[in-house]
Design a protein around this motif. Sequence first.
Motif, PDB file in Angstrom:
ATOM      1  N   LYS A 119       3.358  -3.964  -3.943  1.00  0.00           N
ATOM      2  CA  LYS A 119       4.247  -3.870  -2.782  1.00  0.00           C
ATOM      3  C   LYS A 119       4.539  -2.428  -2.385  1.00  0.00           C
ATOM      4  CE  LYS A 119       6.632  -8.247  -3.733  1.00  0.00           C
ATOM      5  NZ  LYS A 119       7.928  -8.865  -4.099  1.00  0.00           N
ATOM      6  N   LYS A 120       4.397  -1.493  -3.332  1.00  0.00           N
ATOM      7  CA  LYS A 120       4.778  -0.118  -3.042  1.00  0.00           C
ATOM      8  C   LYS A 120       3.666   0.904  -3.271  1.00  0.00           C
ATOM      9  CE  LYS A 120       6.868  -0.025  -7.646  1.00  0.00           C
ATOM     10  NZ  LYS A 120       8.108   0.109  -8.419  1.00  0.00           N
ATOM     11  N   ALA A 121       2.535   0.464  -3.832  1.00  0.00           N
ATOM     12  CA  ALA A 121       1.460   1.405  -4.138  1.00  0.00           C
ATOM     13  C   ALA A 121       0.837   1.959  -2.852  1.00  0.00           C
ATOM     14  CB  ALA A 121       0.399   0.726  -4.986  1.00  0.00           C
ATOM     15  N   LYS A 122       0.571   3.261  -2.867  1.00  0.00           N
ATOM     16  CA  LYS A 122      -0.078   3.902  -1.726  1.00  0.00           C
ATOM     17  C   LYS A 122      -1.510   4.265  -2.124  1.00  0.00           C
ATOM     18  CE  LYS A 122       4.195   5.843   0.174  1.00  0.00           C
ATOM     19  NZ  LYS A 122       4.918   7.073   0.581  1.00  0.00           N
ATOM     20  N   VAL A 123      -2.450   3.573  -1.498  1.00  0.00           N
ATOM     21  CA  VAL A 123      -3.872   3.809  -1.771  1.00  0.00           C
ATOM     22  C   VAL A 123      -4.562   4.087  -0.442  1.00  0.00           C
ATOM     23  CG1 VAL A 123      -6.016   2.847  -2.695  1.00  0.00           C
ATOM     24  CG2 VAL A 123      -3.819   2.290  -3.783  1.00  0.00           C
ATOM     25  N   LYS A 124      -5.299   5.181  -0.432  1.00  0.00           N
ATOM     26  CA  LYS A 124      -5.977   5.587   0.809  1.00  0.00           C
ATOM     27  C   LYS A 124      -6.913   4.479   1.297  1.00  0.00           C
ATOM     28  CE  LYS A 124      -8.494   9.479   2.780  1.00  0.00           C
ATOM     29  NZ  LYS A 124      -9.153  10.778   2.502  1.00  0.00           N
ATOM     30  N   GLY A 125      -6.776   4.131   2.591  1.00  0.00           N
ATOM     31  CA  GLY A 125      -7.631   3.120   3.205  1.00  0.00           C
ATOM     32  C   GLY A 125      -7.014   1.748   3.235  1.00  0.00           C
ATOM     33  N   PHE A 126      -5.811   1.604   2.616  1.00  0.00           N
ATOM     34  CA  PHE A 126      -5.158   0.303   2.587  1.00  0.00           C
ATOM     35  C   PHE A 126      -3.697   0.443   3.012  1.00  0.00           C
ATOM     36  CE2 PHE A 126      -8.521   0.102  -0.578  1.00  0.00           C
ATOM     37  CZ  PHE A 126      -9.160  -1.092  -0.256  1.00  0.00           C
ATOM     38  N   ARG A 127      -3.245  -0.574   3.733  1.00  0.00           N
ATOM     39  CA  ARG A 127      -1.842  -0.584   4.108  1.00  0.00           C
ATOM     40  C   ARG A 127      -1.009  -1.012   2.909  1.00  0.00           C
ATOM     41  NH1 ARG A 127      -1.407  -4.567   8.884  1.00  0.00           N
ATOM     42  NH2 ARG A 127      -3.151  -5.538   7.764  1.00  0.00           N
ATOM     43  N   PRO A 128       0.278  -0.564   2.812  1.00  0.00           N
ATOM     44  CA  PRO A 128       1.159  -0.978   1.720  1.00  0.00           C
ATOM     45  C   PRO A 128       1.245  -2.501   1.645  1.00  0.00           C
ATOM     46  CG  PRO A 128       2.154   0.832   2.912  1.00  0.00           C
ATOM     47  CD  PRO A 128       0.930   0.406   3.705  1.00  0.00           C
ATOM     48  N   GLY A 129       1.070  -3.036   0.457  1.00  0.00           N
ATOM     49  CA  GLY A 129       1.141  -4.473   0.240  1.00  0.00           C
ATOM     50  C   GLY A 129      -0.184  -5.174   0.430  1.00  0.00           C
ATOM     51  N   LYS A 130      -1.216  -4.439   0.835  1.00  0.00           N
ATOM     52  CA  LYS A 130      -2.524  -5.048   1.110  1.00  0.00           C
ATOM     53  C   LYS A 130      -3.613  -4.519   0.181  1.00  0.00           C
ATOM     54  CE  LYS A 130      -0.975  -7.429   4.619  1.00  0.00           C
ATOM     55  NZ  LYS A 130      -0.936  -8.923   4.564  1.00  0.00           N
ATOM     56  N   VAL A 131      -3.215  -3.813  -0.880  1.00  0.00           N
ATOM     57  CA  VAL A 131      -4.212  -3.257  -1.795  1.00  0.00           C
ATOM     58  C   VAL A 131      -4.751  -4.373  -2.673  1.00  0.00           C
ATOM     59  CG1 VAL A 131      -4.677  -1.540  -3.573  1.00  0.00           C
ATOM     60  CG2 VAL A 131      -2.946  -1.077  -1.814  1.00  0.00           C
TER      61      VAL A 131
END
Length: 440
Positions: free
Chosen positions: A37-49
């Motif tokens: 819910k809170k992870a920030k991964v380049k190329g993905f929106r929050p909650g969609k990783v």
Amino acid sequence: MKVSVEEISPVKKKISVTVKKDAVNEEFERSYKSLGKKAKVKGFRPGKVPLHILKQQFKEQVEADATENLFKSTYPDALTEVNINPITYPEVDTKGAKEDEEFAYTATVEIMPEVKATGYKDLEIEREKVAVSKKEIDDVIKNFANSNATLETEEKNRPVKKDDVVMVDFKASSEGEPIEGGQLENYPLEIGAGLLGEEFDKKIIGGKKDEELDFEIDFPEDHRMDIFKGKRVKFDVTIKEIKVKKVPKIDDEFAKDLGSFESLKELTEDVGKRLTEKEENRVKDDFEKRIMTKLIELNPFDVPDALVESRSVDLIRNTEMRLRSQGMSLDALGGDPKKLMEMVNPQAVFDVKARFIIEEIAKAEGIEATKEEAEERLKEDAERSGMNYEELKGSYDQNNAWGELIYVVRSEKTLDFLAKIVKIKEVKKIKSEEGGGQEI
């Protein structure tokens, strides 16, 4: 969850816990869900990783979080299951939580000992008779006279002798180099007092005013002055002046000069009374310690290291305060914390065991202490030390510190009870020292 206990000692337990794989996987699922819910991964929106991306990038973090969460959620239940009430934080050993595996850990803790105080109604304890000799009283009065002595310059050109106070200049060196702090001028040296050692005094005896002396002395490693320890020291000494101590005559006038005494008889009676009170307190403390030493022998039990360590810290802190009041520091005892803890350990063990036994006897005999009694004790202590009682009481109220003082009062009442019921064997002098170690 499986829980088992290994007894390392009567006061130390190792609790082994194994958490089933299903519960572990549930924890990992919760951890990844929360992270997603809170992870920030380049190329993905929050909650969609995607989950596999989270596992690639955050596996170690999630394993650490799962380990902590699984321990926190299972440890209280494990304690309840094995009926253990620890007095220390657990020393935890684990390989950590892994997905699709059981989670295992051990938690080593200390607990209160089981204490049974028996035999206290059948004790026979030696107690010294309180006695103060005329010589002890006379010695105190002589010390008063010596401390009120005056110094008068010796007019005769005679050699220095024992008990003279000699004004000297001296320079100390070792291996040809001056010793820092070893150069003094007009230093009053009492011959025979041994400040710089007996050999130094002997070198000065026989010298005369204005005479220059040089000599060497080998000082031992345990000499009282650090700057000379273990060194061969060369001294260049000049005798500047010889003074003679004039000790006042011990009579009625001397007694009046000391204070509120009308006669030497009054002074003698006062000194005798004070020495007797001091001796009574010493004998009482020694007698009570002998009672507790015997009870500890009759009722052996282990005590937790944590309590011994806590008491050791208290003993060192008390010693530090006492030394500070005398213008000294713990450096005088070496200052090494580990060595200091070793020094006080026997006394700390004794104190902790004595406390448990006293509590058990107080409980068995219905001996209680109230806050009112503790307040009265605090008032007496304040009067004795010259402190403000109301300020002290306010501090106790603010810090909720009455519990320990109530224990002290109950402990004293229990020791008074024991002193009345034990069989006493009065002796002139205790032949051998017993007791619980030694305070520094």
